[in-house]
Design a protein around this motif. Structure first.
Motif, PDB file in Angstrom:
ATOM      1  N   GLY A  40       0.778  -1.234   0.000  1.00 35.01           N
ATOM      2  CA  GLY A  40       0.000   0.000   0.000  1.00 35.01           C
ATOM      3  C   GLY A  40       0.806   1.279   0.000  1.00 35.01           C
ATOM      4  N   ASP A  41       2.074   1.231   0.443  1.00 38.62           N
ATOM      5  CA  ASP A  41       2.859   2.471   0.432  1.00 38.62           C
ATOM      6  C   ASP A  41       3.499   2.717  -0.931  1.00 38.62           C
ATOM      7  N   HIS A  42       3.350   1.776  -1.863  1.00 36.58           N
ATOM      8  CA  HIS A  42       3.912   1.935  -3.209  1.00 36.58           C
ATOM      9  C   HIS A  42       2.816   1.963  -4.278  1.00 36.58           C
ATOM     10  N   ALA A  43       1.814   1.119  -4.097  1.00 35.52           N
ATOM     11  CA  ALA A  43       0.723   1.024  -5.078  1.00 35.52           C
ATOM     12  C   ALA A  43      -0.516   1.702  -4.507  1.00 35.52           C
ATOM     13  N   GLY A 112      12.742  -0.133  -5.594  1.00 36.91           N
ATOM     14  CA  GLY A 112      11.524  -0.486  -4.848  1.00 36.91           C
ATOM     15  C   GLY A 112      11.960  -1.090  -3.524  1.00 36.91           C
ATOM     16  N   ASP A 113      11.158  -1.971  -2.946  1.00 36.61           N
ATOM     17  CA  ASP A 113      11.589  -2.731  -1.775  1.00 36.61           C
ATOM     18  C   ASP A 113      12.244  -4.006  -2.277  1.00 36.61           C
ATOM     19  N   TYR A 114      13.286  -4.453  -1.603  1.00 33.23           N
ATOM     20  CA  TYR A 114      13.962  -5.665  -2.087  1.00 33.23           C
ATOM     21  C   TYR A 114      14.643  -6.432  -0.967  1.00 33.23           C
ATOM     22  N   ASP A 279      11.061  -9.223   4.629  1.00 35.61           N
ATOM     23  CA  ASP A 279      11.082  -9.176   3.169  1.00 35.61           C
ATOM     24  C   ASP A 279      11.931  -8.015   2.652  1.00 35.61           C
ATOM     25  N   HIS A 280      12.687  -7.390   3.579  1.00 44.24           N
ATOM     26  CA  HIS A 280      13.585  -6.289   3.196  1.00 44.24           C
ATOM     27  C   HIS A 280      15.039  -6.698   3.401  1.00 44.24           C
ATOM     28  N   ALA A 281      15.907  -6.066   2.619  1.00 42.97           N
ATOM     29  CA  ALA A 281      17.341  -6.264   2.787  1.00 42.97           C
ATOM     30  C   ALA A 281      17.770  -5.818   4.178  1.00 42.97           C
ATOM     31  N   THR A 301      15.873   5.933   0.255  1.00 45.03           N
ATOM     32  CA  THR A 301      14.498   6.196   0.696  1.00 45.03           C
ATOM     33  C   THR A 301      14.163   5.342   1.921  1.00 45.03           C
ATOM     34  N   HIS A 302      13.010   5.566   2.515  1.00 42.57           N
ATOM     35  CA  HIS A 302      12.453   4.711   3.568  1.00 42.57           C
ATOM     36  C   HIS A 302      13.099   4.864   4.931  1.00 42.57           C
ATOM     37  N   GLY A 303      13.267   6.083   5.403  1.00 41.26           N
ATOM     38  CA  GLY A 303      13.584   6.205   6.829  1.00 41.26           C
ATOM     39  C   GLY A 303      15.036   6.257   7.240  1.00 41.26           C
ATOM     40  N   TYR A 327       5.838   6.500   2.852  1.00 37.32           N
ATOM     41  CA  TYR A 327       6.420   5.163   2.856  1.00 37.32           C
ATOM     42  C   TYR A 327       6.409   4.666   4.274  1.00 37.32           C
ATOM     43  N   GLU A 328       5.745   3.559   4.489  1.00 35.62           N
ATOM     44  CA  GLU A 328       5.570   3.080   5.850  1.00 35.62           C
ATOM     45  C   GLU A 328       6.002   1.631   5.976  1.00 35.62           C
ATOM     46  N   ASP A 329       5.765   1.104   7.167  1.00 35.70           N
ATOM     47  CA  ASP A 329       6.214  -0.257   7.439  1.00 35.70           C
ATOM     48  C   ASP A 329       5.129  -1.267   7.132  1.00 35.70           C
ATOM     49  N   GLU A 330       4.378  -1.085   6.075  1.00 37.06           N
ATOM     50  CA  GLU A 330       3.283  -2.021   5.845  1.00 37.06           C
ATOM     51  C   GLU A 330       3.795  -3.435   5.699  1.00 37.06           C
ATOM     52  N   ASP A 331       5.007  -3.546   5.245  1.00 36.79           N
ATOM     53  CA  ASP A 331       5.473  -4.792   4.667  1.00 36.79           C
ATOM     54  C   ASP A 331       6.818  -5.231   5.196  1.00 36.79           C
ATOM     55  N   ASP A 332       7.065  -5.021   6.486  1.00 36.32           N
ATOM     56  CA  ASP A 332       8.407  -5.324   6.975  1.00 36.32           C
ATOM     57  C   ASP A 332       8.622  -6.804   7.228  1.00 36.32           C
TER      58      ASP A 332
HETATM   59 ZN   LIG Z   1       8.055   0.027   1.017  1.00 38.56          ZN
END
Ligand SMILES: [Zn+2]
Ligand SMILES: [Zn+2]
Length: 332
Positions: A40-43, A112-114, A279-281, A301-303, A327-332
């Motif tokens: 949700g923070d990207h799409a 993006g997120d990776y 799901d993040h590096a 990006t991202h904090g 950009y938030e932590d929806e998907d950490d």
């Molecule tokens: Zn993100």
């Protein structure tokens, strides 16, 4: 203030690619949006036209309804305006992409997120050397080093088998993390039914429609307390402590997130069994990736940008942070 590259600009609401008149992951509706992945923070909904992988478009349709989308397959190359663009796997969630752009001999990659770890639900990150690398830094501090997901899944299974009268309730983001946990459990030979919160049903079905095998799943709404004893139940993090969980047999509360490294975060959610699965590096993956891509410039990006910025400078790479909103932590 916008940060200006030679032909790409950072604005609070997203990254603007001037020669293509396109926005990457914009937080406001735009006539032309290129979307890296479905979180949700990207799409977001409401764009005039969306360029994204078929998986990301399908996720956006589940969340926001019909999209005027143009699917782009991994490694398909398109010319938009004066820019050559392609999407390559980012290893983050199903359909997640880095966006690779070329214009007048310069190559810019938006990560993006990776992550760099193996994930049974998506293709692995593809490193593309570039001039400017725009990277996320959700876990951009040296303290963040994620353990191997397999060892965390082992701890989950040990806890489950320790008391067959209880269930283990795992909080996991409904898009990506939940399906990854299910697949990792299957890979370790856990074939028993897994119960899920109703909010996850559509995304589970979507993953299966793209060929990700999740095994036997059951809706908690159709099960009795007794049936769920000795089983794993997966729910969105927000449901961990709400009334809904009272229907479960004496749950052991677990949560799967990179933030579970921080004890205070686990305590805040009353998590008894923190699972550090991200799901993040992590820090090592971020620095390894920058070394490998060898860009002349890194935008972050991202904090948590400061430490990574400093690391870049000590490695003779120009670096700056981008202040993108939302950009938030929806998907950490
Ligand atoms: Zn993100
Ligand atoms: Zn994400």
């Amino acid at each position: 203030m916008a940060r200006l590259g030679s032909w790409i600009e950072s604005h609070p609401e997203g990254i603007y690619v001037r020669p293509a008149d396109a926005w990457i992951d914009p937080s406001q509706p735009k006539p032309r949006a290129w979307v890296t992945h479905g979180h949700g923070d990207h799409a977001r909904g409401g764009h005039g036209a969306v360029l994204a992988t078929p998986e990301t478009l399908a996720i956006m349709e589940v969340r926001y309804g019909p999209q005027s989308g143009q699917p782009i397959a991994y490694d398909e190359s398109l010319r938009v305006g004066d820019v050559d663009v392609r999407f390559v796997p980012a290893g983050h969630v199903l359909g997640s992409s880095q966006i690779v752009m070329e214009h007048k001999g310069e190559r810019i990659v938006v990560s993006g997120d990776y992550k760099r770890r193996a994930d049974p639900t998506c293709l692995p990150f593809v490193p593309v050397p570039c001039d400017i690398f725009i990277t996320e830094a959700t876990f951009g501090l040296p303290v963040f080093r994620h353990p191997d997901a397999g060892s965390e899944i082992d701890r989950l299974l040990q806890r489950l088998h320790a008391d067959p009268s209880r269930c283990v309730l795992v909080g996991a983001y409904a898009l990506g993390k939940a399906q990854r946990i299910i697949c990792e459990l299957r890979e370790q030979g856990h074939e028993a039914p897994i119960y899920f919160h109703g909010a996850m049903e559509r995304l589970n079905l979507l993953y299966e429609s793209f060929g990700i095998r999740l095994g036997e799943l059951r809706h908690t709404g159709n099960a009795t307390k007794q049936e769920m004893a000795g089983h794993i139940v997966i729910c969105p993090p927000g449901a961990l402590n709400d009334r809904w969980s009272r229907r479960l047999p004496d749950p052991v509360t677990a949560m799967a997130s990179g933030w579970m490294r921080i004890r205070q975060r686990a305590r805040q959610r009353n998590v008894e069994l923190p699972l550090v699965i991200s799901d993040h590096a992590d820090w090592d993956e971020l620095t390894m990736t920058i070394r490998e891509l060898a860009p002349t410039e890194v935008w972050i990006t991202h904090g948590r940008e400061e430490a990574l910025k400093h690391w870049c400078m000590t490695h003779q790479i120009k670096a700056c942070e981008l202040n993108l909103v939302g950009y938030e932590d929806e998907d950490d």
